[in-house]
Structure formats: C-alpha cells, structure tokens
Design a protein around this motif. Structure first.
Motif, PDB file in Angstrom:
ATOM      1  N   VAL A  18      -7.609  -0.511  12.050  1.00 49.04           N
ATOM      2  CA  VAL A  18      -6.781  -2.053  11.859  1.00 49.04           C
ATOM      3  C   VAL A  18      -8.150  -2.618  12.600  1.00 49.04           C
ATOM      4  O   VAL A  18      -8.495  -4.010  11.444  1.00 49.04           O
ATOM      5  CB  VAL A  18      -6.241  -1.864  13.248  1.00 49.04           C
ATOM      6  N   ARG A  19      -9.173  -2.485  13.190  1.00 44.88           N
ATOM      7  CA  ARG A  19     -10.619  -3.837  13.530  1.00 44.88           C
ATOM      8  C   ARG A  19     -11.124  -3.913  12.541  1.00 44.88           C
ATOM      9  O   ARG A  19     -11.962  -4.589  12.238  1.00 44.88           O
ATOM     10  CB  ARG A  19     -11.247  -3.006  14.676  1.00 44.88           C
ATOM     11  N   LEU A  20     -11.495  -2.415  11.018  1.00 45.65           N
ATOM     12  CA  LEU A  20     -12.792  -2.935  10.202  1.00 45.65           C
ATOM     13  C   LEU A  20     -12.318  -3.679   9.821  1.00 45.65           C
ATOM     14  O   LEU A  20     -13.264  -4.303   8.957  1.00 45.65           O
ATOM     15  CB  LEU A  20     -12.811  -1.328  10.124  1.00 45.65           C
ATOM     16  N   THR A  21     -10.502  -3.180   9.021  1.00 48.94           N
ATOM     17  CA  THR A  21     -10.040  -4.845   8.046  1.00 48.94           C
ATOM     18  C   THR A  21     -10.517  -6.161   8.924  1.00 48.94           C
ATOM     19  O   THR A  21     -10.353  -6.656   7.857  1.00 48.94           O
ATOM     20  CB  THR A  21      -8.256  -4.122   8.045  1.00 48.94           C
ATOM     21  N   ALA A 217     -22.509  -5.573  10.285  1.00 47.90           N
ATOM     22  CA  ALA A 217     -22.576  -6.151  11.175  1.00 47.90           C
ATOM     23  C   ALA A 217     -21.813  -5.623  12.532  1.00 47.90           C
ATOM     24  O   ALA A 217     -22.478  -5.822  13.580  1.00 47.90           O
ATOM     25  CB  ALA A 217     -23.106  -8.007  11.441  1.00 47.90           C
ATOM     26  N   TYR A 218     -20.976  -5.403  12.197  1.00 51.20           N
ATOM     27  CA  TYR A 218     -20.164  -4.837  13.692  1.00 51.20           C
ATOM     28  C   TYR A 218     -20.080  -3.713  13.441  1.00 51.20           C
ATOM     29  O   TYR A 218     -20.037  -3.548  14.698  1.00 51.20           O
ATOM     30  CB  TYR A 218     -18.352  -4.390  12.131  1.00 51.20           C
ATOM     31  N   LEU A 219     -20.542  -3.270  13.079  1.00 52.90           N
ATOM     32  CA  LEU A 219     -21.633  -1.051  13.776  1.00 52.90           C
ATOM     33  C   LEU A 219     -22.394  -1.752  14.221  1.00 52.90           C
ATOM     34  O   LEU A 219     -23.011  -0.358  15.381  1.00 52.90           O
ATOM     35  CB  LEU A 219     -21.578  -0.498  12.428  1.00 52.90           C
ATOM     36  N   ARG A 224     -18.220  -2.154  18.363  1.00 55.20           N
ATOM     37  CA  ARG A 224     -17.905  -0.601  17.671  1.00 55.20           C
ATOM     38  C   ARG A 224     -17.813   0.092  19.059  1.00 55.20           C
ATOM     39  O   ARG A 224     -18.646   0.213  20.007  1.00 55.20           O
ATOM     40  CB  ARG A 224     -18.839  -0.614  17.044  1.00 55.20           C
ATOM     41  N   ILE A 225     -17.074   0.408  19.302  1.00 57.70           N
ATOM     42  CA  ILE A 225     -17.042   1.811  20.623  1.00 57.70           C
ATOM     43  C   ILE A 225     -17.338   2.822  19.880  1.00 57.70           C
ATOM     44  O   ILE A 225     -16.675   2.849  19.091  1.00 57.70           O
ATOM     45  CB  ILE A 225     -15.504   1.947  20.272  1.00 57.70           C
ATOM     46  N   PRO A 226     -18.677   3.913  20.069  1.00 56.88           N
ATOM     47  CA  PRO A 226     -18.829   4.335  19.874  1.00 56.88           C
ATOM     48  C   PRO A 226     -17.868   5.889  19.795  1.00 56.88           C
ATOM     49  O   PRO A 226     -16.755   5.821  21.038  1.00 56.88           O
ATOM     50  CB  PRO A 226     -20.299   4.932  21.028  1.00 56.88           C
TER      51      PRO A 226
END
Length: 244
Positions: A18-21, A217-219, A224-226
């Motif tokens: 969901v976060r990626l979207t 940018a998000y990564l 972005r949690i490892p």
C-alpha cells in the motif's frame, strides 16, 4: 484529507504494498502506527480501532486504510479501492483483472511467509525450524518457479507489450511485483542469483519500477523501512539454497 494507513510499526509486511502505491501517486497519507501517541497516533491508536466495542465493521487485523469514516481492510482490497482513485488502475471493469493479479500476488506472499512459519504464526521461527527447512525447499524448488513463470507469461502475452503486467500504463500490480522481487532477493539471495536469466521480463519490470522518480525517492527516504526478520520476507541462511 490524508489517508490513514494502519499497519505494524517497524516492518514492511503487507502494508508496504500500500505504501508503494501511495508514494508513487504522491498521495498524502499518515502511517498511523509510526506516529506519536501525543498526536493521537501510534500503535495504540491502531489497536483502539481493532479492539473497539462500538465501531461497526471493524477490521480483523492490519493493514487497513481509513478514508474519512470508511475503513477498508486487506491489502488487495485496499489497492482495489485506491487504484482507480490514484490513476493506478483502470476506471472500468478491467480493474477486476488487475485485482485478480494482485490476489495471485497475495497468494504467493502467503507462501513466502509460510517458509519461516509453516506450523503456526504464534510460534517463533526457532520453534519450527526443521519444518521451515522442508517448507522452504518445496517453495524454492516448485512454488516460486510456478508463480514466477506465470507472471513472466502474463508479461509476455500482454497485448499492449511487456512493459507492464496489465495494459500499457503503470498499475499498482507492477509496484507490488517490484516489492515481491525485492523481498525475494533479500530473503533468498542464493536462490535468486539466476532469477534474471530465467525471468528477464520480470527483471526488466523491477528495474523500471525502481527507476520511477517517486519510487526512487521513497526507497532512499527514512519512510522506507528496511527488510528485517520480523516481516514477511526474512533472511535465514539455512533456508536459502542455490538453484540451477
């Protein structure tokens, strides 16, 4: 008003799809469990909804999305809801095709989880280690290739070209496949060494998604949690093995 994403703090898990979207769409959202209690956020705020004695249609477990008064549970269901709103799924009945692909990914993700928790989720990995070894071997030898061959074929047979799993534009299912490949590379680095050769179209899709400016940018951000050994994709060396 920002969407409220409810998922456990400290792990990617199913909430990451969901976060990626949301990140790709640059849609404002609050990651509730990662917020501060003094702001009315945090894990306690999430659990208050799940354990509510008055809230109708309470979710069984996270992830769930809150949009105003509406609560939408389950990863694939959330993405089915968000996709058309965020321009990451068709507006017409073809959105059910994308939803079907996402449900297949959900099936696969469950099988990934079961490589380290084949007996019971409530038990620690160390309590089911031998069963995990047998399950992981079956997964790597048979289940992973079966699912990946399917998705490689979906790309090959897409009448709009092999750049996307559906149609000729990015959808949330492309983002989810990126996350699956990322997770597999973390959990099973030895088994994934020849992934690129066996599944060139999936590899190219992964590369394209990683290069999207919003995803890139998000990564690179602290949002972005490892990957770690509390999520779905866990790296236990004894479960990994080189494949042909």
């Amino acid at each position: 008003m920002a969407y409220e994403l409810h998922y456990w703090d400290g792990l990617q898990g199913r909430g990451e799809f969901v976060r990626l979207t949301l990140e790709q769409a640059r849609s404002p959202y609050v990651d509730v469990a990662r917020g501060r209690a003094e702001d009315g956020l945090g894990t306690g705020a999430m659990l208050a909804l799940i354990e509510s004695k008055t809230e109708p249609y309470i979710p069984f477990a996270p992830p769930f999305l809150k949009d105003g008064d509406l609560i939408v549970p389950h990863t694939a269901n959330i993405l089915h809801y968000l996709g058309p709103k965020l321009g990451l799924a068709p507006q017409d009945d073809r959105r059910y095709v994308v939803h079907g692909l996402q449900l297949t990914i959900a099936d696969f993700v469950t099988e990934v989880h079961d490589t380290h928790h084949p007996i019971a989720s409530r038990q620690y990995y160390e309590e089911q280690k031998e069963a995990s070894k047998a399950r992981a071997t079956e997964f790597l030898d048979h289940r992973l290739p079966k699912f990946m061959r399917y998705f490689e074929r979906v790309l090959t047979q897409n009448p709009r070209g092999d750049a996307h799993l559906f149609g000729d534009a990015l959808t949330y299912v492309d983002l989810s496949m990126f996350q699956v490949i990322e997770g597999l590379r973390y959990a099973f680095p030895r088994a994934m060494k020849r992934f690129d050769a066996h599944y060139p179209r999936l590899t190219a899709l992964h590369t394209r998604v990683a290069a999207l400016p919003n995803i890139e940018a998000y990564l690179a951000s602290p949002r972005r949690i490892p990957f770690n050994e509390t999520g779905i994709f866990r790296h236990y060396p004894e479960l990994d093995k080189a494949l042909r």
